[in-house]
Design a protein around this motif. Structure first.
Motif, PDB file in Angstrom:
ATOM      1  N   LYS A  11     -23.006   1.067  65.915  1.00 39.20           N
ATOM      2  CA  LYS A  11     -23.076   0.784  67.362  1.00 39.20           C
ATOM      3  C   LYS A  11     -22.282  -0.472  67.767  1.00 39.20           C
ATOM      4  O   LYS A  11     -21.900  -1.267  66.907  1.00 39.20           O
ATOM      5  CB  LYS A  11     -24.552   0.650  67.762  1.00 39.20           C
ATOM      6  N   TYR A  51     -26.926  11.209  74.728  1.00 39.36           N
ATOM      7  CA  TYR A  51     -28.323  10.758  74.766  1.00 39.36           C
ATOM      8  C   TYR A  51     -29.150  11.495  75.827  1.00 39.36           C
ATOM      9  O   TYR A  51     -30.196  10.998  76.237  1.00 39.36           O
ATOM     10  CB  TYR A  51     -28.380   9.242  74.996  1.00 39.36           C
ATOM     11  N   HIS A  54     -32.893  11.683  75.934  1.00 32.33           N
ATOM     12  CA  HIS A  54     -33.680  10.502  76.318  1.00 32.33           C
ATOM     13  C   HIS A  54     -33.624  10.223  77.831  1.00 32.33           C
ATOM     14  O   HIS A  54     -34.070   9.174  78.283  1.00 32.33           O
ATOM     15  CB  HIS A  54     -33.185   9.260  75.571  1.00 32.33           C
ATOM     16  N   PHE A  59     -35.633   3.458  79.112  1.00 33.50           N
ATOM     17  CA  PHE A  59     -34.513   2.688  78.569  1.00 33.50           C
ATOM     18  C   PHE A  59     -33.182   3.444  78.604  1.00 33.50           C
ATOM     19  O   PHE A  59     -32.160   2.946  78.125  1.00 33.50           O
ATOM     20  CB  PHE A  59     -34.815   2.236  77.130  1.00 33.50           C
ATOM     21  N   GLU A  62     -30.123   1.610  80.195  1.00 34.49           N
ATOM     22  CA  GLU A  62     -29.768   0.480  79.332  1.00 34.49           C
ATOM     23  C   GLU A  62     -29.053   0.973  78.063  1.00 34.49           C
ATOM     24  O   GLU A  62     -28.079   0.379  77.599  1.00 34.49           O
ATOM     25  CB  GLU A  62     -31.099  -0.180  78.948  1.00 34.49           C
ATOM     26  N   LEU A  63     -29.552   2.092  77.530  1.00 33.72           N
ATOM     27  CA  LEU A  63     -28.987   2.682  76.307  1.00 33.72           C
ATOM     28  C   LEU A  63     -27.541   3.131  76.547  1.00 33.72           C
ATOM     29  O   LEU A  63     -26.645   2.820  75.751  1.00 33.72           O
ATOM     30  CB  LEU A  63     -29.871   3.868  75.881  1.00 33.72           C
ATOM     31  N   THR A  93     -36.423   2.067  63.513  1.00 31.36           N
ATOM     32  CA  THR A  93     -35.677   1.903  64.774  1.00 31.36           C
ATOM     33  C   THR A  93     -35.700   0.456  65.253  1.00 31.36           C
ATOM     34  O   THR A  93     -34.688  -0.078  65.684  1.00 31.36           O
ATOM     35  CB  THR A  93     -36.282   2.819  65.871  1.00 31.36           C
ATOM     36  N   ARG A 104     -30.622  -1.918  59.412  1.00 36.16           N
ATOM     37  CA  ARG A 104     -31.181  -2.528  60.632  1.00 36.16           C
ATOM     38  C   ARG A 104     -31.843  -3.869  60.350  1.00 36.16           C
ATOM     39  O   ARG A 104     -31.829  -4.770  61.199  1.00 36.16           O
ATOM     40  CB  ARG A 104     -32.146  -1.548  61.303  1.00 36.16           C
ATOM     41  N   ILE A 111     -34.711  -3.504  69.312  1.00 33.89           N
ATOM     42  CA  ILE A 111     -34.875  -2.037  69.309  1.00 33.89           C
ATOM     43  C   ILE A 111     -33.724  -1.305  70.004  1.00 33.89           C
ATOM     44  O   ILE A 111     -33.386  -0.174  69.646  1.00 33.89           O
ATOM     45  CB  ILE A 111     -36.254  -1.627  69.885  1.00 33.89           C
ATOM     46  N   GLY A 112     -33.093  -1.944  70.956  1.00 32.74           N
ATOM     47  CA  GLY A 112     -31.947  -1.330  71.644  1.00 32.74           C
ATOM     48  C   GLY A 112     -30.659  -1.561  70.869  1.00 32.74           C
ATOM     49  O   GLY A 112     -29.886  -0.636  70.641  1.00 32.74           O
ATOM     50  N   ASN A 114     -29.622  -1.938  67.683  1.00 29.21           N
ATOM     51  CA  ASN A 114     -30.142  -1.791  66.316  1.00 29.21           C
ATOM     52  C   ASN A 114     -29.091  -1.290  65.318  1.00 29.21           C
ATOM     53  O   ASN A 114     -29.414  -0.625  64.344  1.00 29.21           O
ATOM     54  CB  ASN A 114     -31.400  -0.908  66.319  1.00 29.21           C
ATOM     55  N   HIS A 117     -26.987   4.487  64.380  1.00 21.95           N
ATOM     56  CA  HIS A 117     -27.704   5.716  64.746  1.00 21.95           C
ATOM     57  C   HIS A 117     -27.483   6.729  63.639  1.00 21.95           C
ATOM     58  O   HIS A 117     -26.399   6.795  63.065  1.00 21.95           O
ATOM     59  CB  HIS A 117     -27.160   6.290  66.057  1.00 21.95           C
TER      60      HIS A 117
END
Ligand code: CMP
Length: 141
Positions: A11, A51, A54, A59, A62-63, A93, A104, A111-112, A114, A117
């Protein structure tokens, strides 16, 4: 256990920290083979679609914003039990709950943000791989 493939994203936070190599080293040390990899910068539309599962979560915005905030490294990993193995290598996560030695724990911030994936099941691995790669981009060695 049969040879399986999974999909990975390093990420934007991990790319910015300069730990692409650190993440890939942990992947290879676990016995997972990188059979395709590239750096991309996801568009808003790509991140929203990737995503979409989700979408209803608080979130989500934001993600999507985070995942489009800089380049990422997408890869296809191959090995025995690759999906479960990579989830073990990534750790929980929430980096605060991740075990010592996991990606991680070493490189995650929260948590965001991290670091990585990984797919959670064979169907998502196939879908996520198809989202970013064509068959010609996968190599054997
Ligand atoms: P990932 O495996 O990429 O899939 C969905 C992502 O949503 C997850 O990793 C987390 O980074 C992110 N996520 C999960 N819970 C939260 C949260 N409470 N706040 C922000 N991001 C989250």
């Amino acid at each position: 256990m049969a040879i399986e493939r999974t999909f990975s994203i390093i990420k934007p936070d991990a790319v910015r920290k300069g730990v692409i190599g650190g993440c890939l080293a942990k992947i290879e040390e676990a016995g997972l083979k990188i059979v395709a990899t590239k750096m991309i910068h996801m568009s808003q539309r790509q991140a929203e679609a990737f995503y979409a599962v989700h979408k209803k979560r608080p979130f989500y915005g934001e993600l999507v914003e985070f995942m489009t905030s800089g380049p990422v490294v997408v890869s296809i990993l191959e090995g025995d039990n690759a999906i479960a193995k990579y989830r073990e290598v990534m750790g929980a996560t929430n980096p605060a709950e991740a075990k010592e030695g996991t990606i991680r724990k070493a490189y995650g911030t929260n948590i965001g943000e991290n670091a990585v994936h990984g797919s959670d099941a064979p169907e998502t691995a196939a879908d996520e791989t198809g989202f970013f790669f064509g068959t010609a981009e996968v190599h054997q060695y």
